[in-house]
Enzyme design. Structure first.
Site, PDB file in Angstrom:
ATOM      1  N   SER A  72      -2.541  -9.488  -6.791  1.00  0.00           N
ATOM      2  CA  SER A  72      -3.644  -9.445  -5.495  1.00  0.00           C
ATOM      3  C   SER A  72      -4.671 -10.581  -5.473  1.00  0.00           C
ATOM      4  O   SER A  72      -5.248 -10.752  -6.514  1.00  0.00           O
ATOM      5  CB  SER A  72      -4.111  -7.968  -5.634  1.00  0.00           C
ATOM      6  N   SER A  74      -7.296  -9.524  -3.876  1.00  0.00           N
ATOM      7  CA  SER A  74      -8.409  -9.201  -3.225  1.00  0.00           C
ATOM      8  C   SER A  74      -9.617  -9.416  -4.091  1.00  0.00           C
ATOM      9  O   SER A  74     -10.642  -9.363  -3.741  1.00  0.00           O
ATOM     10  CB  SER A  74      -8.242  -7.728  -3.191  1.00  0.00           C
ATOM     11  N   THR A 119      -3.832   0.210  -2.678  1.00  0.00           N
ATOM     12  CA  THR A 119      -2.515  -0.406  -2.361  1.00  0.00           C
ATOM     13  C   THR A 119      -1.508   0.180  -2.750  1.00  0.00           C
ATOM     14  O   THR A 119      -1.800   1.470  -3.164  1.00  0.00           O
ATOM     15  CB  THR A 119      -2.487  -2.173  -2.700  1.00  0.00           C
ATOM     16  N   LYS A 123      -1.364   4.771  -0.668  1.00  0.00           N
ATOM     17  CA  LYS A 123      -2.149   4.929   0.522  1.00  0.00           C
ATOM     18  C   LYS A 123      -2.072   6.473   1.040  1.00  0.00           C
ATOM     19  O   LYS A 123      -3.060   6.939   1.620  1.00  0.00           O
ATOM     20  CB  LYS A 123      -1.855   3.816   1.524  1.00  0.00           C
ATOM     21  N   ASP A 159      -6.135  -1.519   7.405  1.00  0.00           N
ATOM     22  CA  ASP A 159      -5.217  -2.625   7.648  1.00  0.00           C
ATOM     23  C   ASP A 159      -4.753  -2.707   9.169  1.00  0.00           C
ATOM     24  O   ASP A 159      -4.512  -3.891   9.562  1.00  0.00           O
ATOM     25  CB  ASP A 159      -4.173  -1.729   6.971  1.00  0.00           C
ATOM     26  N   ALA A 184       8.466   1.138   7.236  1.00  0.00           N
ATOM     27  CA  ALA A 184       7.814   2.376   7.709  1.00  0.00           C
ATOM     28  C   ALA A 184       6.717   2.807   6.656  1.00  0.00           C
ATOM     29  O   ALA A 184       6.631   4.296   6.506  1.00  0.00           O
ATOM     30  CB  ALA A 184       8.967   3.528   7.893  1.00  0.00           C
ATOM     31  N   GLY A 185       6.295   1.908   5.563  1.00  0.00           N
ATOM     32  CA  GLY A 185       5.550   2.395   4.655  1.00  0.00           C
ATOM     33  C   GLY A 185       3.890   2.548   5.301  1.00  0.00           C
ATOM     34  O   GLY A 185       3.692   2.613   6.411  1.00  0.00           O
ATOM     35  N   GLY A 186       3.015   2.735   4.308  1.00  0.00           N
ATOM     36  CA  GLY A 186       1.537   2.708   4.648  1.00  0.00           C
ATOM     37  C   GLY A 186       1.173   1.644   5.396  1.00  0.00           C
ATOM     38  O   GLY A 186       0.279   1.867   6.744  1.00  0.00           O
ATOM     39  N   ALA A 187       1.445   0.433   5.290  1.00  0.00           N
ATOM     40  CA  ALA A 187       0.821  -0.831   6.131  1.00  0.00           C
ATOM     41  C   ALA A 187       1.652  -0.624   7.532  1.00  0.00           C
ATOM     42  O   ALA A 187       1.019  -0.969   8.369  1.00  0.00           O
ATOM     43  CB  ALA A 187       1.115  -1.995   5.662  1.00  0.00           C
ATOM     44  N   TYR A 289       1.245 -12.253   2.308  1.00  0.00           N
ATOM     45  CA  TYR A 289       0.371 -13.300   2.457  1.00  0.00           C
ATOM     46  C   TYR A 289       0.556 -14.156   0.874  1.00  0.00           C
ATOM     47  O   TYR A 289      -0.006 -15.395   0.829  1.00  0.00           O
ATOM     48  CB  TYR A 289      -1.181 -12.910   2.215  1.00  0.00           C
TER      49      TYR A 289
END
Length: 351
Positions: A72, A74, A119, A123, A159, A184-187, A289
């Site tokens: 990550s 972040s 993450t 989520k 997001d 089809a996940g959280g994001a 990313y």
């Protein structure tokens, strides 16, 4: 978003080179510890003068909770933003199992942490654990931001808003658009909710596990008028009719990952052939990313299409998380520059 699902953790080695994992404690409980991989530990960004005071009991803690988290960017973004603004805060990444996630959240709340990013794969669990949630988190069915207030847990989802900002910066429009969503996940749920809220006319969802796509469609559009689940054989027509094609899968996190279009089963042809069916104005958006140049985006560019990588979405979701934690938007330009420097260091290390 903070990070897309399935990022490679690498093969753990001994000592300081070992990526953090949940560990067995006495009595069989599952614990967690911060990532200690030498090249991934947060370090002061040389591009940002550090105006923060030394760590003290007054220092504010923010965290990233997920598994894996070693990949990550972040921590680099948030710590650079803290340093640039003189905010007495630190940001740490913790690799947390699903079983250990509730205890990790309660522990951060008890410690008086300002908040956490969440993450994969937590989520949806983050939203379920929260005492309160924003409308956009409830609508997406997931949360990538937790804020702690007097022992209570507040959930938000930045997001989708980060996706909408990134698309707008690229000159694309959600209003009236047809969007093909891969994943089809959280994001993916956050992206589809933001697209619908932004006025998208249609959202077409393809996922290798159709059950998750069906649930996403039912949750976000019970009427079935604006969200439709696709089979692999439908992808050619969907690419031809889409204004935006969005990769919200984990494919692309590894340099040798294929495009999610090429990985889909069904024998309908190669990804390059699908991109050639797209209209000239179609925009390809990838939430991945690192690396920011994926097979998905390379295929779209080869067909002459505009592309948007995952960096701006990541930066915007991070900056908007500050609104939940500190009541203000984080410094977008500082975060973006820190992310680019982190990615450059990562490439230089061969990651």
């Amino acid at each position: 978003m903070v990070d897309p699902p399935g990022a490679p953790a690498g093969a753990p080695g001994p000592g300081l080179d070992e990526a953090a994992r949940p560990v067995d404690r006495a009595g069989g409980r599952r614990g967690w510890r911060p990532v200690t991989r030498r090249e991934e530990r947060p370090v002061r960004d040389p591009g940002v003068p550090d105006q923060r005071p030394p760590v003290s009991p007054a220092t504010v803690l923010c965290a990233l909770l997920g598994s894996p988290v070693a990949h990550s960017g972040s921590p680099a973004m948030h710590d650079a933003a803290f340093a640039a603004t003189g905010r007495d805060a630190r940001y740490l990444a913790f690799d947390v199992s699903a079983a250990g996630f509730p205890a990790a959240v309660r522990g951060l709340a008890a410690l008086g942490a300002a908040g956490a990013n969440v993450t994969i794969p937590h989520k949806e669990q983050a939203l379920a654990l929260a005492d309160e949630a924003t409308d956009r988190a409830r609508r997406s069915g997931s949360a990538n931001v937790l804020a702690f207030r007097d022992g209570r847990v507040l959930a938000d989802d930045t997001d989708g808003a980060g996706f909408a900002r990134a698309v707008a910066e690229a000159g694309a429009r959600l209003e009236g658009a047809a969007l093909l969503l891969l994943g089809a996940g959280g994001a993916a749920r956050a992206v589809s909710a933001a697209a619908l809220d932004g006025g998208a006319a249609q959202v077409w969802v393809y996922n290798r596990s159709p059950e998750r796509a069906v649930k996403l469609a039912r949750d976000l559009d019970p009427s079935g008028r604006r969200v439709r689940v696709l089979e692999a054989g439908d992808l050619g027509g969907a690419v031809a009719g889409a204004d935006l094609v969005v990769n919200a899968t984990s494919l692309g996190l590894r340099p040798d990952d294929p495009s999610p279009l090429a990985a889909a089963p069904g024998g309908w042809g190669a990804a390059a052939d699908l991109w050639l069916q797209a209209r000239p104005g179609t925009v390809a958006v990838d939430i991945v990313y690192a690396p920011h140049d994926t097979a998905f985006l390379r295929g779209a560019r080869a067909a002459g299409l505009r592309t948007v990588d995952g960096r701006r979405m990541l930066v915007w979701q991070a900056a908007l998380a500050w609104e939940a934690w500190f009541g203000e938007t984080g410094p977008v330009d500082v975060m973006a520059a820190a992310l680019d420097r982190w990615l450059e260091r990562r490439r230089g290390a061969g990651a």
